[in-house]
Design an enzyme around this catalytic site. Structure first.
Site, PDB file in Angstrom:
ATOM      1  CE1 TYR A  75      43.887 -76.546 -35.903  1.00 24.50           C
ATOM      2  CE2 TYR A  75      44.686 -76.472 -33.740  1.00 24.50           C
ATOM      3  CZ  TYR A  75      43.714 -76.046 -34.577  1.00 24.50           C
ATOM      4  OH  TYR A  75      43.198 -75.166 -33.979  1.00 24.50           O
ATOM      5  CG  PHE A 127      45.686 -47.724 -41.532  1.00 20.39           C
ATOM      6  CD1 PHE A 127      46.002 -47.362 -42.616  1.00 20.39           C
ATOM      7  CD2 PHE A 127      45.173 -49.133 -41.459  1.00 20.39           C
ATOM      8  CE1 PHE A 127      45.762 -48.196 -43.805  1.00 20.39           C
ATOM      9  CE2 PHE A 127      45.077 -49.615 -42.404  1.00 20.39           C
ATOM     10  CZ  PHE A 127      45.247 -49.295 -43.693  1.00 20.39           C
ATOM     11  CB  THR A 128      40.964 -47.786 -42.572  1.00 24.48           C
ATOM     12  OG1 THR A 128      42.042 -48.371 -43.000  1.00 24.48           O
ATOM     13  CG2 THR A 128      41.107 -46.468 -43.480  1.00 24.48           C
ATOM     14  CG  ASP A 218      50.495 -49.976 -38.183  1.00 24.19           C
ATOM     15  OD1 ASP A 218      51.012 -50.753 -38.848  1.00 24.19           O
ATOM     16  OD2 ASP A 218      49.319 -49.421 -38.628  1.00 24.19           O
ATOM     17  CE  LYS A 261      49.198 -53.449 -46.233  1.00 21.04           C
ATOM     18  NZ  LYS A 261      48.926 -52.761 -44.963  1.00 21.04           N
ATOM     19  NE  ARG A 385      43.832 -45.315 -47.571  1.00 23.09           N
ATOM     20  CZ  ARG A 385      42.904 -46.327 -47.337  1.00 23.09           C
ATOM     21  NH1 ARG A 385      41.610 -45.967 -47.447  1.00 23.09           N
ATOM     22  NH2 ARG A 385      43.321 -47.394 -46.985  1.00 23.09           N
ATOM     23  CG  PHE A 451      37.712 -47.057 -47.717  1.00 20.37           C
ATOM     24  CD1 PHE A 451      37.536 -47.047 -46.592  1.00 20.37           C
ATOM     25  CD2 PHE A 451      38.730 -48.065 -48.131  1.00 20.37           C
ATOM     26  CE1 PHE A 451      38.386 -47.695 -45.605  1.00 20.37           C
ATOM     27  CE2 PHE A 451      39.271 -48.896 -47.551  1.00 20.37           C
ATOM     28  CZ  PHE A 451      39.171 -48.798 -46.215  1.00 20.37           C
TER      29      PHE A 451
HETATM   30  C1  LIG Z   1      47.339 -52.665 -44.145  1.00 16.03           C
HETATM   31  C2  LIG Z   1      47.625 -51.756 -42.923  1.00 16.03           C
HETATM   32  C3  LIG Z   1      47.032 -52.291 -41.883  1.00 16.03           C
HETATM   33  C4  LIG Z   1      46.013 -53.453 -41.951  1.00 16.03           C
HETATM   34  O1  LIG Z   1      46.629 -54.776 -42.200  1.00 16.03           O
HETATM   35  P1  LIG Z   1      45.962 -55.818 -42.932  1.00 16.03           P
HETATM   36  O2  LIG Z   1      47.129 -56.719 -43.274  1.00 16.03           O
HETATM   37  O3  LIG Z   1      45.510 -55.247 -44.220  1.00 16.03           O
HETATM   38  O4  LIG Z   1      44.818 -56.167 -41.912  1.00 16.03           O
HETATM   39  C5  LIG Z   1      47.251 -51.866 -40.410  1.00 16.03           C
HETATM   40  N1  LIG Z   1      48.387 -50.550 -40.593  1.00 16.03           N
HETATM   41  C6  LIG Z   1      48.487 -49.894 -41.847  1.00 16.03           C
HETATM   42  C7  LIG Z   1      49.571 -48.708 -41.764  1.00 16.03           C
HETATM   43  C8  LIG Z   1      48.464 -50.533 -42.920  1.00 16.03           C
HETATM   44  O5  LIG Z   1      48.897 -50.240 -44.148  1.00 16.03           O
END
Ligand SMILES: *Cc1c(COP(=O)(O)O)cnc(C)c1O
Length: 459
Positions: A75, A127-128, A218, A261, A385, A451
Site C-alpha cells: 500500500y 485541451f478538453t 502538459d 501517450k 475534433r 463528445f
Molecule cells: C490525453 C491528454 C490529457 C489527459 O490525459 P488522460 O490520461 O486522458 O486523463 C491531457 N492533455 C493532453 C494533451 C492529452 O492528450
C-alpha cells in the site's frame, strides 16, 4: 545506387499477435446506428483498425511486461514508486513527482492548488480535460497560440508556438497576479500534433520569469515534440531526443503527464513539480482524489511499466519509427488529394472536414459525420475534433473552433504499414463519394465533455 532511398522500419519485431474481427457493411451500419453515430460509443469488438486515440492503446515491450511481474503491491512505499520517481527525475529533470491514475488526475490536483476564482490561464491552444479542470477551479482559459495554428493549410513547422504578444497583452490587461501559470503543451494535440520550438520556449521562459509567472508543461507528447525539434530546428540536428526532452522540461516549472501517450503504458500519469510548497499541497490532495502519494491510483506493476516505458519513449530509434509511421499515412492520404492538416503531426493525421465536406455547415457536424462515414466504409474508427469536442462556453453558447477535424490517431507499436494503406484507401473511397454525404443533428448532449457520449441522427 544513388537514388535508392533508405526506409525506416520498426525497431522491434512481433512475439505475440492479437487477432482482429472483420465486419460486413451491414454489421457496421447497425453498429453505427446503435452508437448514435458517435465513434466513442461503438463497441471495440465491432472495430477493425482502431484509430480513436493513441491514449492507452500502445503495445508494451517485453521489458515492460516483465516489469509488470515485478510489481510491489505494498500500500505504501512500493519499490516501483521509487523507480518511477528516479526515472522522472533523470529523464525529465523535475524534482518532485506524484503518480496519478492518468493525466486528468494530475490536472485536477494542480488546478485546485494553483488556480483561484477569476484567474486567467493562457495556453497554446486548449485541451478538453485541461481546460475543463481550469474552469472547474474558477479560472478562464485564454488561447495564446500563434495564428498559424488555426490554419490547417499553413506549413509553418512550429505551429505549437506561443504568440508572445498575445501573452503580453493578457499580462497588461489582467496583471501578472491574475495569471497563476502559462499552460504549455508540447506537440499540441488540438492543433494536429504540432510542436513548439525550443527558441519559442526559451523566449517564453524569459518573459514569464520577468513577471514571475510559472510555466506548467502538459508533457503528454514531449518526446514527439523533441523529435520534431531534432528534425527541424537549427542546432538540434545532432542532439539525441533524450537530451532535447530534458532541455524542454528545464524551461518549465512543473508538468502534468498522461503516460498513456508518449510513455507507452495502458494506464497511468503523474504530476511533477519543482516547487516544494506546491508538492506538499499536492501530496495532501492526492490522498483525497487518487490514493496515497506513493501510488496515486496505480498498482505497483503499472508504475513499473511506466518507469520502463518512459526510458523507451525517448530512444531515437523508437521515436523515428513512431512519427515515421504517422508521416507515411499522411503522405499516402495526400496522394489521394485528401485535405489534411499540414505539416503532418506527431501522433496522427488530422483530416480537414470543412474542406472534405464543404457543403455541411458546422452546426451539422461535418467532422462527426466524416468519422462515422469512414467507419461505415471500412470499420476504421477515428474521432471528431471540432465543434462537438469544443463544447459550450460557461454562458451556454457553443464554441465554434476554426479547426473542424477528424483525427486518425496512430497507437504506438501496434499497426503495420499494410494497415496504414488500408486506412488511406478507406478515406479515399469516402472522399470519392463526398458530395452525397449529408450532415447530422445532435439528439442527446451530456453536460461535460459532450463528445464522449453525445448521440446523433442523420439528416
Ligand atoms: C490525453 C491528454 C490529457 C489527459 O490525459 P488522460 O490520461 O486522458 O486523463 C491531457 N492533455 C493532453 C494533451 C492529452 O492528450
Amino acid at each position: 545506387m544513388k537514388n535508392i532511398k533508405r526506409s525506416w522500419a520498426e525497431p522491434y519485431k512481433m512475439k505475440m499477435v492479437e487477432l482482429m474481427k472483420m465486419t460486413t457493411p451491414a454489421q457496421r451500419k447497425k453498429a453505427m446506428k446503435n452508437a448514435g453515430y458517435n465513434t466513442f460509443l461503438l463497441k471495440s469488438a465491432d472495430v477493425y483498425i482502431d484509430l480513436l486515440t493513441d491514449s492507452g492503446t500502445s503495445a508494451m515491450s517485453d521489458h515492460q511486461w516483465s516489469g509488470m511481474m515485478m510489481g510491489d503491491e505494498a500500500y505504501a512505499g512500493s519499490r516501483n514508486f521509487y523507480h518511477l520517481e528516479e526515472v522522472v527525475k533523470n529523464v525529465y529533470g523535475y524534482k518532485y513527482m506524484i503518480p496519478t491514475h492518468q493525466g486528468r488526475g494530475a490536472e485536477n490536483i494542480l488546478s485546485k492548488i494553483l488556480i483561484k476564482a477569476g484567474d486567467i490561464i493562457p495556453g497554446n491552444m486548449y485541451f478538453t480535460t485541461t481546460r475543463l479542470h481550469q474552469e472547474l477551479a474558477g479560472g478562464k482559459f485564454e488561447d495564446i497560440i500563434i495564428d498559424e495554428a488555426h490554419d490547417p493549410e499553413n506549413e509553418f513547422p512550429f505551429k505549437g508556438n506561443v504568440d508572445l504578444n498575445k501573452l503580453e497583452k493578457l499580462i497588461k490587461k489582467y496583471g501578472a497576479k491574475k495569471i497563476p501559470y502559462v499552460s504549455i503543451a508540447t506537440s499540441v494535440n488540438m492543433a494536429g500534433g504540432q510542436p513548439i520550438s525550443m527558441k519559442n520556449l526559451r523566449e517564453l521562459r524569459t518573459l514569464t520569469k520577468k513577471h514571475r509567472i510559472r510555466i506548467i508543461h502538459d508533457m503528454t507528447r514531449v518526446a514527439e515534440n523533441a523529435y520534431f525539434i531534432q528534425q527541424k530546428e537549427k542546432g538540434y540536428e545532432h542532439k539525441p531526443v533524450k537530451e532535447i526532452v530534458k532541455e524542454i522540461c528545464s524551461y518549465t516549472d512543473g508538468a502534468t503527464m498522461s503516460a498513456k501517450k508518449d510513455a507507452l503504458v495502458n494506464i497511468g500519469g503523474f504530476l511533477a513539480i519543482n516547487d516544494w510548497d506546491v508538492y506538499e499541497e499536492a501530496r495532501n490532495l492526492v490522498v483525497v482524489y487518487e490514493g496515497l502519494h506513493t501510488y496515486g491510483g496505480l498498482a505497483g506493476r503499472d508504475m513499473e511499466a511506466m518507469a520502463i516505458g518512459i526510458g523507451e519513449s525517448v530512444s531515437d530509434d523508437h521515436i523515428r519509427a513512431r512519427v515515421g509511421q504517422v508521416i507515411y499515412l499522411g503522405e499516402k492520404m495526400m496522394e489521394y488529394d485528401i485535405p489534411i492538416v499540414k505539416p503532418i503531426g506527431g501522433h496522427g493525421v488530422f483530416v480537414d472536414a470543412k474542406k472534405f465536406l464543404p457543403h455541411i455547415p458546422q452546426d451539422n457536424f461535418p467532422a462527426q459525420t466524416l468519422a462515422s462515414e469512414v467507419y461505415l466504409d471500412s470499420g476504421v474508427r477515428t474521432m471528431e475534433r471540432g465543434v462537438v469536442s469544443a463544447g459550450r462556453k460557461a454562458n451556454g453558447e457553443n464554441y465554434y473552433p476554426k479547426l473542424e477535424l477528424v483525427r486518425f490517431t496512430i497507437p504506438r507499436r501496434v499497426y503495420t504499414q499494410a494497415h496504414m494503406d488500408v486506412i488511406a484507401e478507406s478515406a479515399a473511397r469516402v472522399y470519392e463519394r463526398r458530395d452525397k454525404i449529408k450532415g447530422m443533428k445532435m439528439v442527446y448532449e451530456p453536460k461535460y465533455l459532450r463528445f464522449f457520449q453525445a448521440r446523433f441522427e442523420k439528416l
